[in-house]
Write an enzyme that holds these catalytic residues in place. Structure first.
Site, mmCIF file in Angstrom:
data_model
loop_
_atom_site.group_PDB
_atom_site.id
_atom_site.type_symbol
_atom_site.label_atom_id
_atom_site.label_comp_id
_atom_site.label_asym_id
_atom_site.label_seq_id
_atom_site.Cartn_x
_atom_site.Cartn_y
_atom_site.Cartn_z
ATOM 1 N N ARG A 1 24.410 85.572 119.884
ATOM 2 C CA ARG A 1 23.178 86.092 120.497
ATOM 3 C C ARG A 1 22.889 85.472 121.865
ATOM 4 O O ARG A 1 21.724 85.276 122.220
ATOM 5 C CB ARG A 1 21.969 85.856 119.581
ATOM 6 C CG ARG A 1 21.934 86.744 118.344
ATOM 7 C CD ARG A 1 21.295 88.085 118.662
ATOM 8 N NE ARG A 1 21.416 88.988 117.521
ATOM 9 C CZ ARG A 1 20.463 89.212 116.641
ATOM 10 N NH1 ARG A 1 19.290 88.616 116.771
ATOM 11 N NH2 ARG A 1 20.644 90.045 115.652
ATOM 12 N N ARG B 1 16.480 87.320 123.715
ATOM 13 C CA ARG B 1 15.078 87.125 124.108
ATOM 14 C C ARG B 1 14.712 85.744 124.611
ATOM 15 O O ARG B 1 13.655 85.565 125.207
ATOM 16 C CB ARG B 1 14.169 87.488 122.927
ATOM 17 C CG ARG B 1 14.041 88.977 122.719
ATOM 18 C CD ARG B 1 13.397 89.299 121.389
ATOM 19 N NE ARG B 1 14.293 88.904 120.313
ATOM 20 C CZ ARG B 1 14.047 89.099 119.019
ATOM 21 N NH1 ARG B 1 12.914 89.633 118.637
ATOM 22 N NH2 ARG B 1 14.919 88.713 118.112
ATOM 23 N N ASP C 1 24.720 96.311 118.956
ATOM 24 C CA ASP C 1 24.185 95.887 117.666
ATOM 25 C C ASP C 1 25.120 96.345 116.563
ATOM 26 O O ASP C 1 25.877 97.306 116.747
ATOM 27 C CB ASP C 1 22.790 96.475 117.435
ATOM 28 C CG ASP C 1 22.063 95.684 116.361
ATOM 29 O OD1 ASP C 1 21.594 94.573 116.658
ATOM 30 O OD2 ASP C 1 22.017 96.155 115.209
ATOM 31 N N TYR D 1 21.603 97.163 105.034
ATOM 32 C CA TYR D 1 20.611 97.813 105.903
ATOM 33 C C TYR D 1 20.487 99.300 105.589
ATOM 34 O O TYR D 1 19.399 99.875 105.620
ATOM 35 C CB TYR D 1 20.972 97.610 107.381
ATOM 36 C CG TYR D 1 20.763 96.189 107.843
ATOM 37 C CD1 TYR D 1 19.494 95.734 108.206
ATOM 38 C CD2 TYR D 1 21.809 95.283 107.880
ATOM 39 C CE1 TYR D 1 19.285 94.422 108.609
ATOM 40 C CE2 TYR D 1 21.616 93.967 108.278
ATOM 41 C CZ TYR D 1 20.351 93.539 108.643
ATOM 42 O OH TYR D 1 20.151 92.250 109.032
#
Ligand code: CP3
Length: 355
Positions: free
Chosen positions: A27, A31, A78, A155
């Site tokens: 990652r 963010r 992703d 998911y």
């Protein structure tokens, strides 16, 4: 294609000699970086970054421009692009993580799922890979990736993130035939998707089995590892005259390292719950190791981060076959200065372990 200027990441994955231990962060584009948040605001949302090759390239390059120590780039995308391409309608609710418009619940739902064509259905990812390769211009290797079939299935069946995987586990035990059909379709999809990324320019690939460690020992073998083994055996392993190393990362898979090391990959990703020196004794003759600092160490001060890097390097010991990384993704609250201290410490403290 331009020659690679820094290939120590690829060399370490193949246990070839290196000058210092290579490092990247799961990652690494995300963010915690203000420049990432600015690009996301410009694009509108996270999926718009993924679906526009120029934006995907821009954010992939951000950590490399900030931290000259990074020895690899990872495609910005992703793992949930595959279920989206299967028609489930992926979207992100701010602060709530991923969601699907259509959930997979029955055997009929699974039978109806198509196997996406990488070029036709996931062309935006292939374009992102080739755009990033061009922009990198040989600076460092580019990593492609996918989720594992089991992790993707959680998911798809839950309809998003889950704490207990209630629906997925119920399907596994009530209707193993349906679960195997789903996992088999996903294994075919992932194989084609990763081969597409390799042909588009990915120089190594990682399979993220984020939720494999949530299974029982027996179920892990049958419902996660078996499908990763199948994928690995179908991957293109040489391209542009170089080997394309494969990394398997099962989070919380520390109890099963011996069998994961037998799945045919070149390297295993380790989370921070195992001791890397012990892992090397168990499987280091077969595979390289990637990891494994607890990402929350980055909340501590630079001196403490440096000490922890030193401890992990000493535990692995002398010689190649180690790619330094965090044991899972870097979190949004980390101070970018601390990430920099981490990366510098890996190169500075690791030279003594290489001849
Ligand atoms: O490592 C990198 O820099 C490459 C980019 C990358 C992302 N997701 C970007 C992302 C990679 C390799 C992934 C993989 C991924 N995605 C996994 C497996 C790895 C892991 O972390 O275990 C999983 C389980 C997902 C699914 C997913 N995507 C979740 C659960 C979330 C929400 C997480 C959160 O923290 O809110 C995402 C969104 C996501 N993927 C973000 C990023 C940068 C944050 C989106 C945003 O900008 O708001």
């Amino acid at each position: 294609m331009t020659a690679l200027k820094n290939d120590r990441f690829l060399r370490a994955l193949l246990k070839q000699p290196v000058d210092v231990t290579p490092v990247w962060m799961m990652r690494q584009a995300g963010r915690y970086l203000p420049e990432y948040r600015a690009s996301r605001a410009k694009a509108g949302d996270f999926m718009s970054l993924c679906m526009n090759p120029q934006f995907a390239c821009e954010v992939t390059m951000q950590p490399l421009d900030r931290y000259p120590q990074l020895d690899a780039a990872i495609l910005f995308s992703d793992i949930l692009t595959i279920p989206d391409a299967m028609g489930q309608g992926l979207y992100f609710e701010t602060g709530e993580g991923p969601r699907f418009k259509k959930v997979v619940s029955t055997l009929a739902d699974i039978e109806a799922l198509p196997i996406p064509d990488p070029q036709k259905d996931l062309g935006y990812v292939m374009d992102a890979v080739s755009t990033i390769r061009r922009e990198l211009n040989g600076r460092v290797p580019l990593i492609g990736f996918s989720g594992s079939p089991w992790t993707l299935a959680t998911y798809m069946v839950e309809g998003g993130s889950s704490k207990d995987f209630r629906k997925t586990k119920a399907m596994l035990y009530d209707n193993p035939h349906a679960m195997h059909l789903l996992l088999d379709k996903l294994a075919q999809s992932v194989t084609a998707y990763l081969n597409g990324q390799i042909l588009a320019g990915a120089q190594a690939v990682q399979i993220f089995d984020t939720w494999g460690g949530n299974l029982s020992a027996a179920a892990y073998q049958e419902f996660s590892l078996a499908y990763m083994r199948k994928i690995v055996s179908g991957l293109i392993r040489e391209h542009e005259g170089r080997q394309v190393p494969v990394i398997l990362f099962t989070k919380n898979g520390g109890l099963w390292l011996e069998s994961i090391a037998d799945a045919g990959a070149d390297a295993l990703g380790l989370d921070w719950t195992c001791d890397i020196g012990n892992a090397r004794e168990r499987v280091g003759h077969k595979v390289a190791l990637q990891g494994n600092m607890d990402p929350t160490v980055l909340y501590a001060k630079p001196e403490a981060i440096r000490a922890e890097v030193g401890r992990i390097l000493a535990s692995y010991g002398k010689g190649s076959g180690h790619v330094f990384n965090l044991g899972h993704g870097i979190t949004p609250e980390v101070d970018p200065e601390h990430a920099g201290a981490f990366l510098r410490a890996v190169h500075e403290l690791s030279a003594q372990y290489h001849d």
